[in-house]
Design a protein around this motif. Sequence first.
Motif, PDB file in Angstrom:
ATOM      1  N   GLN A 201    -109.700 -84.020  -0.335  1.00 31.35           N
ATOM      2  CA  GLN A 201    -110.834 -83.133  -0.090  1.00 31.35           C
ATOM      3  C   GLN A 201    -110.377 -81.746   0.356  1.00 31.35           C
ATOM      4  N   ILE A 202    -109.365 -81.688   1.212  1.00 34.41           N
ATOM      5  CA  ILE A 202    -108.855 -80.385   1.650  1.00 34.41           C
ATOM      6  C   ILE A 202    -108.364 -79.588   0.458  1.00 34.41           C
ATOM      7  N   LYS A 203    -107.623 -80.248  -0.426  1.00 38.94           N
ATOM      8  CA  LYS A 203    -107.089 -79.550  -1.593  1.00 38.94           C
ATOM      9  C   LYS A 203    -108.194 -79.140  -2.557  1.00 38.94           C
ATOM     10  N   GLU A 204    -109.224 -79.957  -2.666  1.00 34.01           N
ATOM     11  CA  GLU A 204    -110.367 -79.567  -3.498  1.00 34.01           C
ATOM     12  C   GLU A 204    -111.041 -78.323  -2.916  1.00 34.01           C
ATOM     13  N   LEU A 205    -111.158 -78.255  -1.604  1.00 33.66           N
ATOM     14  CA  LEU A 205    -111.791 -77.105  -0.957  1.00 33.66           C
ATOM     15  C   LEU A 205    -110.925 -75.850  -1.041  1.00 33.66           C
ATOM     16  N   ILE A 206    -109.606 -76.015  -1.159  1.00 31.17           N
ATOM     17  CA  ILE A 206    -108.733 -74.856  -1.372  1.00 31.17           C
ATOM     18  C   ILE A 206    -109.062 -74.188  -2.704  1.00 31.17           C
ATOM     19  N   GLY A 207    -109.646 -74.934  -3.621  1.00 31.83           N
ATOM     20  CA  GLY A 207    -110.061 -74.365  -4.895  1.00 31.83           C
ATOM     21  C   GLY A 207    -111.252 -73.433  -4.796  1.00 31.83           C
ATOM     22  N   HIS A 208    -111.861 -73.342  -3.618  1.00 32.38           N
ATOM     23  CA  HIS A 208    -112.962 -72.409  -3.374  1.00 32.38           C
ATOM     24  C   HIS A 208    -112.428 -71.180  -2.648  1.00 32.38           C
ATOM     25  N   ASN A 209    -113.024 -70.039  -2.906  1.00 35.80           N
ATOM     26  CA  ASN A 209    -112.585 -68.801  -2.257  1.00 35.80           C
ATOM     27  C   ASN A 209    -112.820 -68.842  -0.753  1.00 35.80           C
ATOM     28  N   ASP A 215    -103.630 -71.197   7.951  1.00 37.00           N
ATOM     29  CA  ASP A 215    -102.885 -72.106   8.808  1.00 37.00           C
ATOM     30  C   ASP A 215    -103.000 -73.546   8.327  1.00 37.00           C
ATOM     31  N   THR A 216    -104.163 -73.926   7.823  1.00 38.11           N
ATOM     32  CA  THR A 216    -104.301 -75.243   7.202  1.00 38.11           C
ATOM     33  C   THR A 216    -103.383 -75.341   5.995  1.00 38.11           C
ATOM     34  N   ARG A 217    -103.371 -74.313   5.185  1.00 41.58           N
ATOM     35  CA  ARG A 217    -102.585 -74.362   3.951  1.00 41.58           C
ATOM     36  C   ARG A 217    -101.094 -74.499   4.232  1.00 41.58           C
ATOM     37  N   THR A 218    -100.606 -73.762   5.235  1.00 43.25           N
ATOM     38  CA  THR A 218     -99.168 -73.843   5.503  1.00 43.25           C
ATOM     39  C   THR A 218     -98.770 -75.214   6.036  1.00 43.25           C
ATOM     40  N   VAL A 219     -99.628 -75.849   6.846  1.00 43.86           N
ATOM     41  CA  VAL A 219     -99.273 -77.163   7.380  1.00 43.86           C
ATOM     42  C   VAL A 219     -99.247 -78.217   6.278  1.00 43.86           C
ATOM     43  N   ILE A 220    -100.293 -78.255   5.446  1.00 42.02           N
ATOM     44  CA  ILE A 220    -100.330 -79.330   4.444  1.00 42.02           C
ATOM     45  C   ILE A 220     -99.318 -79.103   3.325  1.00 42.02           C
ATOM     46  N   SER A 221     -98.840 -77.867   3.163  1.00 46.57           N
ATOM     47  CA  SER A 221     -97.799 -77.637   2.153  1.00 46.57           C
ATOM     48  C   SER A 221     -96.516 -78.378   2.502  1.00 46.57           C
ATOM     49  N   GLY A 222     -96.308 -78.665   3.795  1.00 46.39           N
ATOM     50  CA  GLY A 222     -95.091 -79.331   4.216  1.00 46.39           C
ATOM     51  C   GLY A 222     -95.163 -80.841   4.188  1.00 46.39           C
ATOM     52  N   ILE A 223     -96.300 -81.404   3.787  1.00 44.75           N
ATOM     53  CA  ILE A 223     -96.431 -82.867   3.777  1.00 44.75           C
ATOM     54  C   ILE A 223     -95.388 -83.468   2.840  1.00 44.75           C
ATOM     55  N   GLN A 460     -96.195 -67.310   1.507  1.00 46.85           N
ATOM     56  CA  GLN A 460     -96.971 -67.135   0.274  1.00 46.85           C
ATOM     57  C   GLN A 460     -96.701 -68.287  -0.701  1.00 46.85           C
ATOM     58  N   ALA A 461     -95.439 -68.706  -0.803  1.00 44.25           N
ATOM     59  CA  ALA A 461     -95.110 -69.854  -1.654  1.00 44.25           C
ATOM     60  C   ALA A 461     -95.733 -71.128  -1.101  1.00 44.25           C
ATOM     61  N   ARG A 462     -95.677 -71.294   0.207  1.00 48.20           N
ATOM     62  CA  ARG A 462     -96.259 -72.497   0.812  1.00 48.20           C
ATOM     63  C   ARG A 462     -97.763 -72.545   0.578  1.00 48.20           C
ATOM     64  N   ASN A 463     -98.429 -71.414   0.681  1.00 46.65           N
ATOM     65  CA  ASN A 463     -99.877 -71.387   0.429  1.00 46.65           C
ATOM     66  C   ASN A 463    -100.200 -71.846  -0.981  1.00 46.65           C
ATOM     67  N   LEU A 464     -99.419 -71.399  -1.948  1.00 46.77           N
ATOM     68  CA  LEU A 464     -99.656 -71.817  -3.327  1.00 46.77           C
ATOM     69  C   LEU A 464     -99.359 -73.301  -3.523  1.00 46.77           C
ATOM     70  N   LEU A 465     -98.265 -73.778  -2.946  1.00 45.43           N
ATOM     71  CA  LEU A 465     -97.915 -75.190  -3.083  1.00 45.43           C
ATOM     72  C   LEU A 465     -98.962 -76.091  -2.448  1.00 45.43           C
ATOM     73  N   SER A 466     -99.637 -75.600  -1.413  1.00 45.42           N
ATOM     74  CA  SER A 466    -100.666 -76.406  -0.744  1.00 45.42           C
ATOM     75  C   SER A 466    -101.826 -76.717  -1.677  1.00 45.42           C
ATOM     76  N   ALA A 467    -102.020 -75.915  -2.704  1.00 48.78           N
ATOM     77  CA  ALA A 467    -103.149 -76.100  -3.625  1.00 48.78           C
ATOM     78  C   ALA A 467    -102.873 -77.147  -4.686  1.00 48.78           C
ATOM     79  N   LEU A 468    -101.622 -77.568  -4.838  1.00 51.57           N
ATOM     80  CA  LEU A 468    -101.284 -78.527  -5.888  1.00 51.57           C
ATOM     81  C   LEU A 468    -102.014 -79.836  -5.672  1.00 51.57           C
ATOM     82  N   SER A 469    -102.686 -80.287  -6.711  1.00 54.07           N
ATOM     83  CA  SER A 469    -103.521 -81.471  -6.609  1.00 54.07           C
ATOM     84  C   SER A 469    -103.650 -82.116  -7.980  1.00 54.07           C
TER      85      SER A 469
END
Length: 475
Positions: A201-209, A215-223, A460-469
Amino acid sequence: MNRNLCLFLKSLVNQGNTFVSTDYALEWIKEQNERVEVSVDQIPFSKLKNWKLSHNNLSHESGKFFSIDGIDVSTNYGNVSHWQQPIINQPEIGYLGFITKEINGVLHFLMQAKIEPGNINYVQLSPTLQATKSNYSRVHKGNAPAYLDYFKNATKDQVMLDQLQSEQGARFIKKRNRNIIIKVEEDIEILENFLWLTLAQIKELIGHNNVVNMDTRTVISGIPLGDLTSESVEVISIFEDVKWNSFNKGLLKSYALDVNSYNSLNDIILFITGRKCELELEISKVPLMSLNNWIVGDTAIYHEEHKYFEIIAADIKIGNREVINWSQPMVKPVQEGLCAFICKNINGVLHFIVQTKMECGNFDLIEFAPTVQCLTDNYKNNTSLKTLPFLKQVLNAPKEKVIFDTLQSEEGGRFYKEQNRNLLIMADEDFPLELPKNYIWMTFSQLQTFMKHNNYINIQARNLLSALSFHNINS
């Protein structure tokens, strides 16, 4: 397979058994925005409460929080070898943390609807805990952040992720935050502006502007999804919730440690070591008032050509923060930025074009960055299109090759209404494998390996990687 990895994967792939629906979450965050009372007014520096603009810097009277300093930079990286600029000096290590819990057999993350004065829409989904050391030490004499004690008292067995990761290297001088995820078994009180969501759900919501904050994006990028093997990938691929097109198949294989990658881990280590040995960076502190090409006005510190960014003073009133009224400096952009990864299936495995990028605030000269990263200057001009590798391919990518395209806010506690366009582009099969000197092909697993060691993958790379779903792609 590691139990934590199984929990993360199930939360990533499974779209059922959620505590609330994603549509409910979107409506909930909309209601949070409509209810909030926020006032942010630009004021003269002389009106800042508890801050002092001196010849040397702009700082808080407590000596805590952060300061705006001036620096002189000399380097052999890029086309500009010398410049001066303001920069945020915030040596504290803050908390960016999630509490997680299994609900209906699926790992859920406790999200906070957090108001930040610089957010585009004020309220965005943030980690359970998002606090600087000055905040959680209560230098501001306000309330302690909610759920802080869960992180301070977490046992080793509860910690699922714990990393130190960098902030924006062009805006902060050697700034890091502790990215941490803990898991609890007991029931905990859920405060009014908190909500349980799965990783999918978090990653689906990242698909919205501008819904999920930086801060959410950087944490989940490291999962850590990169502990998979090719054998386990074949087992996971039977999950019914996933549509197994070429992108998803390539992405899943890109998670595997033993996959047939274009470059070995040793190749990548040699690559970045060689780049670091070639580069030079000298930084010295200079008085803020004497910066070359920068003007210190009554209400802003800005470049004489009106580019890069500005430093402004803001008076802030917010209803439900630890402190409801304060003033502070903020960084204000002068244009929208662009961050993009170009990716390609090589031997059936998704690879990303990664560049090594030097920014003056980096801990160790360079970090791995997206294929294209344009944040501090106007990229929509002929010079940029002619000289910046891959920019033209990103801007001219056909719609069917765009996997992900959203506007995402930068951190709203320091940056005033800054958003960047984030893109993931799938290259054609005939896209050349040979890359310019500063670029290299990497799998997701390889990027994750470097992320574990801190200060290798930029934000910036981590933010993009967080969107991968496996669910929110367009192809």
